[in-house]
Design an enzyme around this catalytic site. Sequence first.
Site, PDB file in Angstrom:
ATOM      1  N   LYS A   1      30.297  28.003  22.747  1.00  0.00           N
ATOM      2  CA  LYS A   1      31.377  28.828  23.295  1.00  0.00           C
ATOM      3  C   LYS A   1      30.899  30.238  23.662  1.00  0.00           C
ATOM      4  CE  LYS A   1      34.984  26.468  20.516  1.00  0.00           C
ATOM      5  NZ  LYS A   1      36.027  26.684  19.464  1.00  0.00           N
TER       6      LYS A   1
ATOM      7  N   PHE B   1      48.690  30.261  19.100  1.00  0.00           N
ATOM      8  CA  PHE B   1      47.350  30.734  19.474  1.00  0.00           C
ATOM      9  C   PHE B   1      46.845  30.123  20.781  1.00  0.00           C
ATOM     10  CE2 PHE B   1      46.804  27.168  16.493  1.00  0.00           C
ATOM     11  CZ  PHE B   1      45.956  26.329  17.204  1.00  0.00           C
TER      12      PHE B   1
ATOM     13  N   ARG C   1      29.790  17.380  13.514  1.00  0.00           N
ATOM     14  CA  ARG C   1      30.903  18.080  12.853  1.00  0.00           C
ATOM     15  C   ARG C   1      30.439  18.700  11.532  1.00  0.00           C
ATOM     16  NH1 ARG C   1      35.929  19.122  15.342  1.00  0.00           N
ATOM     17  NH2 ARG C   1      37.061  18.758  13.416  1.00  0.00           N
TER      18      ARG C   1
ATOM     19  N   THR D   1      36.761  24.569  10.722  1.00  0.00           N
ATOM     20  CA  THR D   1      37.237  25.284  11.918  1.00  0.00           C
ATOM     21  C   THR D   1      37.304  26.790  11.702  1.00  0.00           C
ATOM     22  OG1 THR D   1      38.606  23.342  12.375  1.00  0.00           O
ATOM     23  CG2 THR D   1      39.143  25.344  13.584  1.00  0.00           C
TER      24      THR D   1
ATOM     25  N   ARG E   1      29.578  27.504  11.932  1.00  0.00           N
ATOM     26  CA  ARG E   1      30.801  28.295  12.011  1.00  0.00           C
ATOM     27  C   ARG E   1      30.902  29.368  10.925  1.00  0.00           C
ATOM     28  NH1 ARG E   1      35.046  23.578  13.744  1.00  0.00           N
ATOM     29  NH2 ARG E   1      34.969  23.973  15.981  1.00  0.00           N
TER      30      ARG E   1
ATOM     31  N   HIS F   1      32.317  24.038  19.731  1.00  0.00           N
ATOM     32  CA  HIS F   1      33.266  22.926  19.674  1.00  0.00           C
ATOM     33  C   HIS F   1      32.475  21.636  19.503  1.00  0.00           C
ATOM     34  CE1 HIS F   1      36.270  19.946  20.826  1.00  0.00           C
ATOM     35  NE2 HIS F   1      35.311  19.416  21.564  1.00  0.00           N
TER      36      HIS F   1
HETATM   37  P1  GTP Z   1      37.120  22.468  18.040  1.00  0.00           P
HETATM   38  O1  GTP Z   1      35.811  21.817  17.777  1.00  0.00           O
HETATM   39  O2  GTP Z   1      36.978  23.807  18.755  1.00  0.00           O
HETATM   40  O3  GTP Z   1      38.126  21.552  18.707  1.00  0.00           O
HETATM   41  O4  GTP Z   1      37.674  22.851  16.604  1.00  0.00           O
HETATM   42  P2  GTP Z   1      38.314  21.901  15.520  1.00  0.00           P
HETATM   43  O5  GTP Z   1      38.354  20.474  15.992  1.00  0.00           O
HETATM   44  O6  GTP Z   1      37.611  22.177  14.235  1.00  0.00           O
HETATM   45  O7  GTP Z   1      39.755  22.489  15.457  1.00  0.00           O
HETATM   46  P3  GTP Z   1      41.022  22.155  16.368  1.00  0.00           P
HETATM   47  O8  GTP Z   1      40.704  21.151  17.426  1.00  0.00           O
HETATM   48  O9  GTP Z   1      42.160  21.912  15.459  1.00  0.00           O
HETATM   49  O10 GTP Z   1      41.255  23.562  17.066  1.00  0.00           O
HETATM   50  C1  GTP Z   1      40.630  23.931  18.277  1.00  0.00           C
HETATM   51  C2  GTP Z   1      40.398  25.417  18.281  1.00  0.00           C
HETATM   52  O11 GTP Z   1      41.653  26.081  18.196  1.00  0.00           O
HETATM   53  C3  GTP Z   1      39.600  25.887  17.081  1.00  0.00           C
HETATM   54  O12 GTP Z   1      38.216  25.890  17.342  1.00  0.00           O
HETATM   55  C4  GTP Z   1      40.122  27.276  16.874  1.00  0.00           C
HETATM   56  O13 GTP Z   1      39.437  28.204  17.741  1.00  0.00           O
HETATM   57  C5  GTP Z   1      41.560  27.187  17.323  1.00  0.00           C
HETATM   58  N1  GTP Z   1      42.480  26.931  16.213  1.00  0.00           N
HETATM   59  C6  GTP Z   1      42.754  25.763  15.604  1.00  0.00           C
HETATM   60  N2  GTP Z   1      43.656  25.882  14.617  1.00  0.00           N
HETATM   61  C7  GTP Z   1      43.980  27.193  14.627  1.00  0.00           C
HETATM   62  C8  GTP Z   1      44.892  27.971  13.857  1.00  0.00           C
HETATM   63  O14 GTP Z   1      45.583  27.494  12.964  1.00  0.00           O
HETATM   64  N3  GTP Z   1      44.955  29.297  14.146  1.00  0.00           N
HETATM   65  C9  GTP Z   1      44.198  29.836  15.128  1.00  0.00           C
HETATM   66  N4  GTP Z   1      44.313  31.133  15.334  1.00  0.00           N
HETATM   67  N5  GTP Z   1      43.339  29.154  15.872  1.00  0.00           N
HETATM   68  C10 GTP Z   1      43.227  27.852  15.629  1.00  0.00           C
HETATM   69 MG    MG Z   2      39.141  19.856  17.873  1.00  0.00          MG
END
Ligand code: GTP
Ligand code: MG
Length: 247
Positions: free
Chosen positions: A15, A65, A103, A109, A123, A148
């Site tokens: 990213k 968000f 992962r 996350t 992360r 991601h």
């Molecule tokens: P990705 O690999 O980026 O998809 O992350 P993830 O699979 O671990 O998390 P998810 O798909 O649930 O969320 C995608 C993105 O949204 C995350 O990488 C965060 O940047 C953001 N995000 C997710 N949950 C939250 C939350 O509760 N609050 C905030 N502020 N951002 C969030």
């Molecule tokens: Mg995700």
Amino acid sequence: MDRNKEFEQTLVLIKPDALKNSLTGYVLSLLSEFHTGLRFAGAKIVYVGRMLAEEHYAEHQGKIFFPSLLEYIMGKLHYPDEPWKRRVIALVYQGPDAVQKIRDICGPTNPLVARDKSPGCIRALGTLVSLKDNNGKVIGERMDNLIHASATNEDAEREIKLWFKPTDIPPFMRAYPIEMNQSSYYFEAGSLYLTHEPARICLLAPGDIAWKTDIDALRLLEKGLQTGGSLGSVAAKYLINTERDVE
Ligand code: GTP
Ligand code: MG
């Protein structure tokens, strides 16, 4: 050889915050074949437009968000005045347990949780940024978590097909069915067309190789029928780096 395991794929996005902090080389080292046993199947530098960002994060539509998540992946937050620096690196990794292995190296996350639960993961190097309303009141926080990675095999398929054309991936490494397209498909301002006009961009021409699911979706859209995937999810990858999904 278990073909299904051997051909498991996952999408990684490095990213804008990782690029801004010069962490690309470090991230690639952690994900290298030596550490993970996974191989590159695809790689590209992408200017992320709004359509691509919305499709990628469709599951988060409506959340508080979501707007900042789009601006983040589009690079607008880290490079507000330097649009030429806005980009992500999109990668496809392939090999046994690709989804879970990557992962695990990414970690949780939330960067604070990542530091606590999994020191050393990618992360753990991320940050939380406060989101404020127009009066300066904190209404939430944004997670700048550098990377991601697809969460499941189903997500990986959807995401890889969203970011990559089959021809971005070497023929023997493709994990999903392809088909040779027979029609002419054009796109302009959210609509599909079958004839060319100067402002329309060609999505697919006869003879082009495309994901079978994309051709199926276009055939249904052409007939005015509903499809599971929206036109945006098919069109976005054909607009990548074309100036058509730029702001
Ligand atoms: P990705 O690999 O980026 O998809 O992350 P993830 O699979 O671990 O998390 P998810 O798909 O649930 O969320 C995608 C993105 O949204 C995350 O990488 C965060 O940047 C953001 N995000 C997710 N949950 C939250 C939350 O509760 N609050 C905030 N502020 N951002 C969030
Ligand atoms: Mg995700």
